[in-house]
Design a protein around this motif. Structure first.
Motif, short mmCIF file in Angstrom:
data_model
loop_
_atom_site.label_atom_id
_atom_site.label_comp_id
_atom_site.label_asym_id
_atom_site.label_seq_id
_atom_site.Cartn_x
_atom_site.Cartn_y
_atom_site.Cartn_z
N GLU A 1 0.82 -1.21 0.00
CA GLU A 1 0.00 0.00 0.00
C GLU A 1 0.86 1.26 0.00
O GLU A 1 0.52 2.24 -0.64
CB GLU A 1 -0.94 -0.01 1.20
CG GLU A 1 -0.21 -0.22 2.51
CD GLU A 1 -1.15 -0.32 3.69
OE1 GLU A 1 -2.29 -0.74 3.48
OE2 GLU A 1 -0.72 0.03 4.79
N PHE A 2 1.98 1.21 0.70
CA PHE A 2 2.82 2.41 0.75
C PHE A 2 3.31 2.78 -0.64
O PHE A 2 3.18 3.92 -1.08
CB PHE A 2 4.01 2.18 1.69
CG PHE A 2 4.90 3.35 1.83
CD1 PHE A 2 4.54 4.40 2.66
CD2 PHE A 2 6.08 3.45 1.12
CE1 PHE A 2 5.35 5.51 2.79
CE2 PHE A 2 6.89 4.55 1.23
CZ PHE A 2 6.53 5.58 2.07
N ILE B 1 0.43 4.09 -2.90
CA ILE B 1 -0.03 5.45 -2.62
C ILE B 1 1.04 6.46 -2.98
O ILE B 1 0.75 7.54 -3.51
CB ILE B 1 -0.46 5.57 -1.14
CG1 ILE B 1 -1.68 4.68 -0.90
CG2 ILE B 1 -0.77 6.99 -0.78
CD1 ILE B 1 -2.13 4.65 0.52
N VAL B 2 2.31 6.11 -2.72
CA VAL B 2 3.38 7.05 -3.07
C VAL B 2 3.48 7.22 -4.59
O VAL B 2 3.76 8.32 -5.06
CB VAL B 2 4.72 6.58 -2.44
CG1 VAL B 2 5.89 7.30 -3.06
CG2 VAL B 2 4.68 6.85 -0.96
N GLY C 1 -0.19 -5.86 6.25
CA GLY C 1 -0.77 -4.58 6.63
C GLY C 1 0.18 -3.65 7.34
O GLY C 1 -0.17 -2.54 7.68
N THR D 1 4.28 -0.49 5.67
CA THR D 1 4.73 0.91 5.72
C THR D 1 5.78 1.07 6.81
O THR D 1 6.86 1.63 6.58
CB THR D 1 3.54 1.83 6.01
OG1 THR D 1 2.51 1.55 5.09
CG2 THR D 1 3.94 3.28 5.88
N ASP E 1 -3.76 1.96 7.28
CA ASP E 1 -2.56 2.28 8.04
C ASP E 1 -1.83 3.47 7.47
O ASP E 1 -1.16 4.21 8.18
CB ASP E 1 -1.64 1.06 8.08
CG ASP E 1 -1.75 0.34 9.40
OD1 ASP E 1 -2.31 0.94 10.33
OD2 ASP E 1 -1.30 -0.81 9.50
N ALA E 2 -1.94 3.66 6.16
CA ALA E 2 -1.26 4.79 5.53
C ALA E 2 -2.26 5.92 5.27
O ALA E 2 -2.22 6.56 4.22
CB ALA E 2 -0.58 4.35 4.24
N LEU F 1 -1.05 9.43 4.20
CA LEU F 1 -0.51 9.41 2.83
C LEU F 1 -1.64 9.38 1.81
O LEU F 1 -1.58 10.06 0.78
CB LEU F 1 0.33 8.16 2.64
CG LEU F 1 1.81 8.27 2.85
CD1 LEU F 1 2.43 6.93 2.58
CD2 LEU F 1 2.39 9.30 1.92
N TYR F 2 -2.65 8.57 2.11
CA TYR F 2 -3.81 8.46 1.24
C TYR F 2 -4.44 9.84 1.04
O TYR F 2 -4.77 10.24 -0.09
CB TYR F 2 -4.79 7.48 1.87
CG TYR F 2 -6.12 7.35 1.19
CD1 TYR F 2 -6.27 6.54 0.08
CD2 TYR F 2 -7.24 8.02 1.67
CE1 TYR F 2 -7.49 6.40 -0.53
CE2 TYR F 2 -8.46 7.89 1.07
CZ TYR F 2 -8.59 7.08 -0.04
OH TYR F 2 -9.80 6.96 -0.64
N ALA G 1 -2.24 11.93 -1.14
CA ALA G 1 -2.31 11.51 -2.54
C ALA G 1 -3.59 12.00 -3.18
O ALA G 1 -3.58 12.52 -4.30
CB ALA G 1 -2.22 9.98 -2.62
N LEU H 1 0.73 6.82 10.76
CA LEU H 1 0.06 7.45 9.63
C LEU H 1 -1.45 7.21 9.69
O LEU H 1 -2.20 7.72 8.88
CB LEU H 1 0.59 6.88 8.32
CG LEU H 1 1.97 7.34 7.87
CD1 LEU H 1 2.46 6.45 6.76
CD2 LEU H 1 1.91 8.75 7.38
#
Lengths: 199, 371
Positions: free
Chosen positions: A51-52, A55-56, A128, A131, B126-127, B130-131, B134, B187
């Motif tokens: 996911e990291f 999204i990045v 999960g 990150t 969890d992010a 960041l989401y 974005a 995050l």
């Protein structure tokens, strides 16, 4: 099952968008197709629970790089016909690059089929939480490379600014400090004007 | 009723989960959309009040004699939806109609990770932070595409201004969020709110909840100010609304849009984004759902317990600031906006992140308990 269907949907859109980048006549449409391609590859990464990274990818490439790209493409009036003229000249080079890439992909897939791991063993991650795991690795084991990469980026930024910076004589500039420091008494004069009655 | 229960059981665990999630998503979206409608009404009323006018006071709900004017936003929506949608002949028609949708999606999708109360959040990502970064960075696409697809010089100028402005302020906004995640060590937005519940004013009340003193604003005040002002700039609101600049470029990027494409697809994202910025500012800096009196009053009092109402009140305060600024400040000049973004906000946030690093290193204040 659902994951497999999603994978094929995203992949199909990704390939279609990538074709659109190359085949589109309008440069703005091509740039937008590239945005769509980035999105779908981010979705593929999300399917892999990265996911990291996903999204990045959206944040950096779609949110920043492609915005500037579109910006430039819209400002320039690109003549597609003129670009086409160079096509035959660069076609052999392009074909070579394409062949090389196909060869590399086939090579990688073939080796994976044989059970040889090219990338080295990836550490098992708790689902999960990659990150946090990524952050830990970046700032402990790969501290030096990531710091070096950021220094290189900083140098690139400074270089870009220095390249475009030129002193122009007779340039009129605003002194913001002076503007902010202005008080009404500096600019407004209150005059006392006697009223005159005409008879 | 029994047949309903029968059907419900027939769905199985996955189906039930799907139905509940869909219902929750629809509930959040409807609340956002109704809030947007009420926000337009509040805007006209508040600015009317500030400018010693009355504001909308005619349209009533079903002709009831009270709450005059409250139905004005709904009347506006119906009017705009029924109007003709004009597509300019020389425009890129596909992108012209797609741009409003692209503007709308990030404005609504971001709500997925917003924690509304201790146990209600659509996606426990969890992010999450960041989401959000974005998705907010995608909002600019709708504006750029609208400006370009309309094939109008005013629209293109507005889009260019808006894009440059949003890209500039995103950096300051991102740095402000970096400060927040350093303070929370996570995050995940729910974790960020939880981390604000106690210990931040720990040398005043060691290891205890200290209510409003323990929220992030206490140690990250410069970042909160930068975040909120950058949020105003990101949503293209006055005094940073050069993208619309009526006096120079008519209406900027949406000059060619009419009817439904204008209403639901440009007014809606702008106001939804305003509410989002207010919500995020409350969640990240003002302790989200937490009560300001926690730790000062007995814990079982409703005033001291966490609830959605506190978040709602905090959002309202920030939203009022949006309207207040619009009624108070004249529009910034373009070069002033750029200077504020690049030369003032980015250095402020960078310096404050440095200060925070030093505080973390020497275990000052809130970080005494963390490390």
């Amino acid at each position: 099952m659902l994951t497999t269907i999603l994978f094929y949907v995203f992949s199909a859109v990704l390939v279609g968008a990538a074709l659109g980048v190359v085949l589109s006549r309008n440069p703005v449409h091509a740039a937008l197709c590239l945005v769509l391609a980035f999105f779908n590859s981010a979705a593929l990464w999300l399917l892999l629970e990265a996911e990291f990274l996903g999204i990045v990818l959206v944040l950096v490439y779609v949110g920043a790089v492609m915005v500037l790209f579109l910006f430039v493409v819209m400002m320039l009036d690109i003549n597609v016909a003129q670009l086409r003229e160079g096509f035959t000249r660069y076609a052999p080079l392009g074909a070579m690059v394409a062949l090389l890439m196909i060869g590399e992909i086939v090579y990688a897939v073939w080796f994976r089929q044989l059970g040889v791991n090219l990338a080295g063993s990836a550490p098992a991650l708790a689902p999960g939480s990659n990150t946090a795991a990524l952050g830990e690795l970046l700032y402990s084991k790969y501290m030096l490379p990531s710091e070096l990469a950021s220094v290189v980026l900083l140098v690139a930024i400074v270089a870009a600014i220095v390249l475009t910076l030129r002193r122009r004589p007779n340039l009129k500039q605003q002194d913001i400090n002076a503007q902010v420091a202005v008080r009404s008494i500096d600019r407004v004069r209150i005059m006392k004007v006697d009223s005159v009655t005409r008879s | 009723m029994n047949t309903l229960i029968h059907w419900w059981n027939l769905l199985g665990a996955d189906g039930q989960h799907l139905v509940v999630m869909t219902a929750q998503i629809v509930a959040v979206m409807m609340s956002v959309i109704v809030s947007v409608a009420m926000m337009t009404y509040a805007e006209r009323k508040v600015i009317g009040f500030i400018q010693v006018r009355i504001g909308p006071n005619q349209v009533r709900i079903f002709g009831l004699p009270f709450l005059k004017g409250l139905a004005q936003p709904f009347a506006d929506v119906i009017k705009l939806l029924l109007k003709e949608v004009i597509v300019p002949a020389e425009s890129d028609k596909f992108l012209f109609l797609l741009a409003p949708l692209i503007a709308l999606v990030p404005a609504l999708a971001t709500w997925a990770v917003v924690p509304f109360s201790p146990d209600f959040v659509l996606a426990k990502l969890d992010a999450g932070l960041l989401y959000i970064l974005a998705l907010t960075s995608l909002g600019v696409y709708g504006i750029i595409l609208a400006g370009w697809a309309a094939n109008s010089k005013y629209a293109l100028l507005g889009a260019m201004r808006s894009a440059a402005q949003i890209v500039a302020y995103e950096i300051a906004m991102g740095f402000a969020l970096v400060g927040v995640l350093m303070a929370a060590g996570s995050l995940n937005l729910t974790e960020i709110v939880r981390a604000q519940s106690h210990g931040y004013a720990s040398y005043v009340y060691p290891w205890q909840a200290a209510g409003f003193l323990s929220w992030n604003w206490f140690w990250l005040f410069p970042l909160m100010v930068v975040y909120f002002i950058a949020g105003i700039a990101e949503t293209n609101r006055a005094p940073f609304d050069v993208a619309e600049g009526e006096s120079e470029i008519v209406a900027g990027f949406h000059v060619e849009y009419s009817g439904a494409t204008f209403a639901t697809l440009f007014a809606l994202p702008e106001y939804a984004n305003m509410i989002l910025v207010a919500t995020l500012a409350s969640v990240l800096f003002l302790g989200g759902w937490q009560s300001p009196f926690e730790g000062y009053l007995a814990a079982d009092l409703p005033l001291a317990s966490p609830s959605f109402l506190w978040l709602f009140l905090k959002i309202l305060c920030f939203l009022f600031c949006f309207l207040w600024f619009r009624a108070t400040f004249p529009r910034y000049r373009y070069d002033q906006i750029m200077r504020l973004g690049w030369k003032v906000f980015i250095p402020i946030t960078l310096i404050w992140i440095g200060v925070e690093c030093v505080m973390v290193w020497f275990k000052v204040g809130p970080w005494a308990r963390v490390l």
